[in-house]
Design a protein around this motif. Structure first.
Motif, PDB file in Angstrom:
ATOM      1  N   LEU A  38       0.829  -1.213   0.000  1.00  0.00           N
ATOM      2  CA  LEU A  38       0.000   0.000   0.000  1.00  0.00           C
ATOM      3  C   LEU A  38       0.857   1.254   0.000  1.00  0.00           C
ATOM      4  N   GLY A  39       1.956   1.221   0.783  1.00  0.00           N
ATOM      5  CA  GLY A  39       2.830   2.388   0.838  1.00  0.00           C
ATOM      6  C   GLY A  39       3.358   2.740  -0.542  1.00  0.00           C
ATOM      7  N   ARG A  40       3.771   1.718  -1.287  1.00  0.00           N
ATOM      8  CA  ARG A  40       4.284   1.984  -2.639  1.00  0.00           C
ATOM      9  C   ARG A  40       3.169   2.534  -3.539  1.00  0.00           C
ATOM     10  N   SER A  57      11.166   2.721   4.643  1.00  0.00           N
ATOM     11  CA  SER A  57      10.966   1.402   5.261  1.00  0.00           C
ATOM     12  C   SER A  57      12.359   0.837   5.499  1.00  0.00           C
ATOM     13  N   ARG A  58      12.494  -0.435   5.830  1.00  0.00           N
ATOM     14  CA  ARG A  58      13.829  -0.904   6.217  1.00  0.00           C
ATOM     15  C   ARG A  58      14.675  -1.364   5.040  1.00  0.00           C
ATOM     16  N   ARG A  59      14.053  -2.079   4.095  1.00  0.00           N
ATOM     17  CA  ARG A  59      14.856  -2.714   3.048  1.00  0.00           C
ATOM     18  C   ARG A  59      15.156  -1.766   1.887  1.00  0.00           C
ATOM     19  N   GLN A  60      16.464  -1.499   1.707  1.00  0.00           N
ATOM     20  CA  GLN A  60      16.895  -0.519   0.707  1.00  0.00           C
ATOM     21  C   GLN A  60      16.474  -0.940  -0.709  1.00  0.00           C
ATOM     22  N   LEU A  84      11.605   2.012  11.775  1.00  0.00           N
ATOM     23  CA  LEU A  84      10.778   3.035  12.434  1.00  0.00           C
ATOM     24  C   LEU A  84      10.407   2.680  13.871  1.00  0.00           C
ATOM     25  N   THR A  85      10.858   1.495  14.328  1.00  0.00           N
ATOM     26  CA  THR A  85      10.609   1.181  15.734  1.00  0.00           C
ATOM     27  C   THR A  85      11.774   1.668  16.604  1.00  0.00           C
ATOM     28  N   ASP A  86      12.778   2.258  15.957  1.00  0.00           N
ATOM     29  CA  ASP A  86      13.971   2.743  16.654  1.00  0.00           C
ATOM     30  C   ASP A  86      13.847   4.273  16.801  1.00  0.00           C
ATOM     31  N   LEU A 109       1.156   7.168   7.088  1.00  0.00           N
ATOM     32  CA  LEU A 109       1.685   6.095   7.936  1.00  0.00           C
ATOM     33  C   LEU A 109       1.111   4.766   7.468  1.00  0.00           C
ATOM     34  N   ALA A 110       1.900   4.012   6.712  1.00  0.00           N
ATOM     35  CA  ALA A 110       1.417   2.716   6.205  1.00  0.00           C
ATOM     36  C   ALA A 110       2.389   1.591   6.525  1.00  0.00           C
ATOM     37  N   ALA A 111       3.316   1.835   7.454  1.00  0.00           N
ATOM     38  CA  ALA A 111       4.325   0.800   7.731  1.00  0.00           C
ATOM     39  C   ALA A 111       3.801  -0.250   8.700  1.00  0.00           C
ATOM     40  N   GLY A 112       4.428  -1.403   8.644  1.00  0.00           N
ATOM     41  CA  GLY A 112       4.177  -2.446   9.641  1.00  0.00           C
ATOM     42  C   GLY A 112       3.208  -3.498   9.162  1.00  0.00           C
ATOM     43  N   ILE A 159      -3.333   8.314   8.403  1.00  0.00           N
ATOM     44  CA  ILE A 159      -3.017   7.086   9.136  1.00  0.00           C
ATOM     45  C   ILE A 159      -3.778   5.924   8.498  1.00  0.00           C
ATOM     46  N   ILE A 160      -3.019   4.921   8.051  1.00  0.00           N
ATOM     47  CA  ILE A 160      -3.658   3.754   7.427  1.00  0.00           C
ATOM     48  C   ILE A 160      -3.911   2.705   8.512  1.00  0.00           C
ATOM     49  N   GLY A 161      -5.162   2.514   8.850  1.00  0.00           N
ATOM     50  CA  GLY A 161      -5.533   1.515   9.847  1.00  0.00           C
ATOM     51  C   GLY A 161      -6.009   0.250   9.161  1.00  0.00           C
ATOM     52  N   GLU A 203      -9.365   3.384   6.612  1.00  0.00           N
ATOM     53  CA  GLU A 203      -9.624   2.043   7.134  1.00  0.00           C
ATOM     54  C   GLU A 203      -9.887   1.098   5.961  1.00  0.00           C
ATOM     55  N   PRO A 204      -8.824   0.617   5.298  1.00  0.00           N
ATOM     56  CA  PRO A 204      -9.068  -0.196   4.101  1.00  0.00           C
ATOM     57  C   PRO A 204      -9.609  -1.577   4.442  1.00  0.00           C
ATOM     58  N   PRO A 205     -10.501  -2.093   3.598  1.00  0.00           N
ATOM     59  CA  PRO A 205     -10.841  -3.520   3.690  1.00  0.00           C
ATOM     60  C   PRO A 205      -9.678  -4.290   3.060  1.00  0.00           C
ATOM     61  N   PRO A 206      -9.744  -5.635   2.959  1.00  0.00           N
ATOM     62  CA  PRO A 206      -8.633  -6.344   2.303  1.00  0.00           C
ATOM     63  C   PRO A 206      -8.451  -5.824   0.874  1.00  0.00           C
TER      64      PRO A 206
HETATM   65  N1  LIG Z   1      -2.925  -5.199   2.254  1.00  0.00           N
HETATM   66  C1  LIG Z   1      -4.150  -5.211   2.772  1.00  0.00           C
HETATM   67  O1  LIG Z   1      -5.030  -5.941   2.316  1.00  0.00           O
HETATM   68  C2  LIG Z   1      -4.461  -4.299   3.937  1.00  0.00           C
HETATM   69  C3  LIG Z   1      -5.812  -4.056   4.247  1.00  0.00           C
HETATM   70  C4  LIG Z   1      -6.112  -3.249   5.344  1.00  0.00           C
HETATM   71  C5  LIG Z   1      -5.069  -2.694   6.077  1.00  0.00           C
HETATM   72  N2  LIG Z   1      -3.780  -2.948   5.752  1.00  0.00           N
HETATM   73  C6  LIG Z   1      -2.723  -2.361   6.588  1.00  0.00           C
HETATM   74  O2  LIG Z   1      -1.884  -1.506   5.852  1.00  0.00           O
HETATM   75  C7  LIG Z   1      -0.517  -1.706   6.238  1.00  0.00           C
HETATM   76  C8  LIG Z   1       0.316  -1.816   4.977  1.00  0.00           C
HETATM   77  O3  LIG Z   1      -0.142  -2.932   4.233  1.00  0.00           O
HETATM   78  P1  LIG Z   1       0.700  -3.475   3.009  1.00  0.00           P
HETATM   79  O4  LIG Z   1      -0.184  -4.316   2.194  1.00  0.00           O
HETATM   80  O5  LIG Z   1       1.422  -2.351   2.348  1.00  0.00           O
HETATM   81  O6  LIG Z   1       1.764  -4.400   3.794  1.00  0.00           O
HETATM   82  P2  LIG Z   1       3.239  -4.789   3.335  1.00  0.00           P
HETATM   83  O7  LIG Z   1       3.271  -5.041   1.876  1.00  0.00           O
HETATM   84  O8  LIG Z   1       3.687  -5.869   4.241  1.00  0.00           O
HETATM   85  O9  LIG Z   1       4.119  -3.472   3.607  1.00  0.00           O
HETATM   86  C9  LIG Z   1       4.462  -3.075   4.885  1.00  0.00           C
HETATM   87  C10 LIG Z   1       5.614  -2.101   4.768  1.00  0.00           C
HETATM   88  O10 LIG Z   1       6.027  -1.687   6.068  1.00  0.00           O
HETATM   89  C11 LIG Z   1       7.452  -1.732   6.131  1.00  0.00           C
HETATM   90  N3  LIG Z   1       7.841  -1.955   7.519  1.00  0.00           N
HETATM   91  C12 LIG Z   1       7.493  -2.987   8.319  1.00  0.00           C
HETATM   92  N4  LIG Z   1       8.057  -2.853   9.526  1.00  0.00           N
HETATM   93  C13 LIG Z   1       8.791  -1.705   9.478  1.00  0.00           C
HETATM   94  C14 LIG Z   1       9.619  -1.034  10.394  1.00  0.00           C
HETATM   95  N5  LIG Z   1       9.847  -1.518  11.631  1.00  0.00           N
HETATM   96  N6  LIG Z   1      10.229   0.105  10.014  1.00  0.00           N
HETATM   97  C15 LIG Z   1      10.047   0.597   8.774  1.00  0.00           C
HETATM   98  N7  LIG Z   1       9.258   0.017   7.864  1.00  0.00           N
HETATM   99  C16 LIG Z   1       8.644  -1.134   8.208  1.00  0.00           C
HETATM  100  C17 LIG Z   1       7.821  -2.909   5.212  1.00  0.00           C
HETATM  101  O11 LIG Z   1       9.110  -2.804   4.651  1.00  0.00           O
HETATM  102  P3  LIG Z   1      10.424  -3.438   5.324  1.00  0.00           P
HETATM  103  O12 LIG Z   1      10.055  -4.817   5.780  1.00  0.00           O
HETATM  104  O13 LIG Z   1      11.454  -3.381   4.262  1.00  0.00           O
HETATM  105  O14 LIG Z   1      10.740  -2.527   6.462  1.00  0.00           O
HETATM  106  C18 LIG Z   1       6.820  -2.692   4.081  1.00  0.00           C
HETATM  107  O15 LIG Z   1       7.333  -1.760   3.154  1.00  0.00           O
HETATM  108  C19 LIG Z   1      -0.453  -3.003   7.041  1.00  0.00           C
HETATM  109  O16 LIG Z   1       0.071  -2.778   8.320  1.00  0.00           O
HETATM  110  C20 LIG Z   1      -1.869  -3.478   7.159  1.00  0.00           C
HETATM  111  O17 LIG Z   1      -2.216  -3.607   8.500  1.00  0.00           O
HETATM  112  C21 LIG Z   1      -3.446  -3.730   4.692  1.00  0.00           C
END
Ligand SMILES: NC(=O)c1ccc[n+]([C@@H]2O[C@H](COP(=O)([O-])OP(=O)(O)OC[C@H]3O[C@@H](n4cnc5c(N)ncnc54)[C@H](OP(=O)(O)O)[C@@H]3O)[C@@H](O)[C@H]2O)c1
Length: 318
Positions: A38-40, A57-60, A84-86, A109-112, A159-161, A203-206
């Motif tokens: 989502l962040g990308r 995010s963490r991975r370059q 970002l936890t540091d 904020l979409a990390a984690g 804020i992405i919840g 508040e995204p659904p899946p």
């Molecule tokens: N995808 C869905 O269907 C969906 C639906 C509803 C809500 N969401 C929420 O939206 C958020 C993002 O979803 P997504 O699909 O983009 O997940 P994702 O593809 O797993 O991306 C999560 C990103 O967060 C980064 N990240 C994780 N821990 C980090 C840290 N400690 N410091 C810095 N960066 C960190 C990861 O990169 P690195 O590992 O390289 O750090 C990655 O770029 C999720 O937390 C999820 O709860 C997702």
């Protein structure tokens, strides 16, 4: 144009045309989690509207890929590889951004992430990781950037919840982190009420096609309730709703049906649980409402079962 004529122009501009008005040229947007999923997608969407995006995010290598895709389509992007936890690393990043870019105007904020695990499956360490990668990372980033935003009395915090905050499910840590983010957004909205800083909770659904979230958090797709897959968004829809929310200065963006159901949650949750147990007795073992394929699922991913069986061969790499 004065505020009255601006308002009149807005009223007489068609909805379709208004969708193209959001111009983010000259704005600096920091997107956490910008290396994947989502962040990308959001980084690309904001860059397409003219923002200079800073992905974190963490991975370059993943960040470099986001930056490359944005550069290839004519946008501006830079990357910061930070855990970002540091706290110290986040502070250092904020100083670096101040020096290099003079601050930011938009923070997304979409990390984690976090696996969907029941109480006995969730180790104390994993619960702490989920809360810190979702809630604390958001708090640290906002805390480190809010000073300059308040000084310029302008900015946007997105804020992405997760709509999973509201659904009946057993994912004890992920769900709690989503509630924490919702609470953070509500508190910030109140706190910043008399400023020009917009706070928007999304508040995204899946998301479908599946994002890398389901690769980073194995087993999660199989544990979503069956009916939940009827209410998905595509990444493109998510980005469009975020842009619309920014344009309208919305406080809350969610799936319309979820918005309707959320307030009913305390009333419908027990009947829904009762119904699911009667209707799908075989799912008892998989937890309430779980098992989108209506068959028993493993309650733990540590038993050697390959959850990837149910997933498309390659999740959508956005
Ligand atoms: N995808 C869905 O269907 C969906 C639906 C509803 C809500 N969401 C929420 O939206 C958020 C993002 O979803 P997504 O699909 O983009 O997940 P994702 O593809 O797993 O991306 C999560 C990103 O967060 C980064 N990240 C994780 N821990 C980090 C840290 N400690 N410091 C810095 N960066 C960190 C990861 O990169 P690195 O590992 O390289 O750090 C990655 O770029 C999720 O937390 C999820 O709860 C997702």
């Amino acid at each position: 144009m004065g505020p009255v004529s601006q308002g009149a122009a807005h009223l007489f501009t068609s909805r379709k045309r208004r969708r193209h008005l959001l111009d983010l040229s000259g704005e600096r947007a920091l997107i956490t989690g910008g290396g994947h999923g989502l962040g990308r997608a959001i980084a690309k969407g904001l860059a397409a509207r003219g923002a200079h995006v800073l992905v974190v995010s963490r991975r370059q290598a993943a960040l470099d890929e986001t930056v490359r895709q944005i550069h290839d389509s004519g946008g501006r992007a830079d990357a910061f590889a930070v855990d970002l936890t540091d706290i110290a690393a986040v502070r250092q990043m904020a100083e670096e951004i101040g020096r290099q870019h003079g601050g930011v105007d938009i923070v997304v904020l979409a990390a984690g992430g976090g696996r969907f695990l029941s109480i006995e499956e969730t180790s104390e360490e994993e619960a702490a990781n989920i809360m810190s990668s979702r809630y604390l990372s958001a708090f640290y980033v906002i805390r480190s950037l809010i000073g300059p935003m308040l000084k310029q009395d302008r900015g946007r915090i997105v804020i992405i919840g997760s709509s999973f905050a509201w659904l009946h499910s057993f994912n004890v840590a992920y769900k709690a982190a989503a509630h924490a983010l919702h609470g953070l957004a509500q508190a910030l909205e109140t706190d910043l009420y008399d400023t020009n800083i917009q706070v928007m909770y999304v508040e995204p659904p899946p998301i479908w096609p599946l994002t890398t979230f389901f690769v980073h958090n194995p087993g999660t797709a199989q544990r979503l309730p069956a009916f939940y897959w009827r209410f998905t968004w595509t990444p493109e829809q998510l980005v469009a709703y975020i842009l619309r929310g920014l344009e309208r200065r919305s406080a809350y963006v969610s799936h319309p049906l979820m918005r309707l159901l959320n307030p009913l949650y305390p009333v419908v949750s027990r009947p829904l649980l009762w119904y699911s147990r009667r209707r799908f007795p075989a799912l008892e073992d998989g937890g309430p409402l779980s098992g989108r394929r209506r068959r028993p699922i493993a309650r733990t991913s540590a038993d050697g079962r390959d959850f990837a069986d149910d997933l498309p061969a390659s999740p959508h790499q956005i």
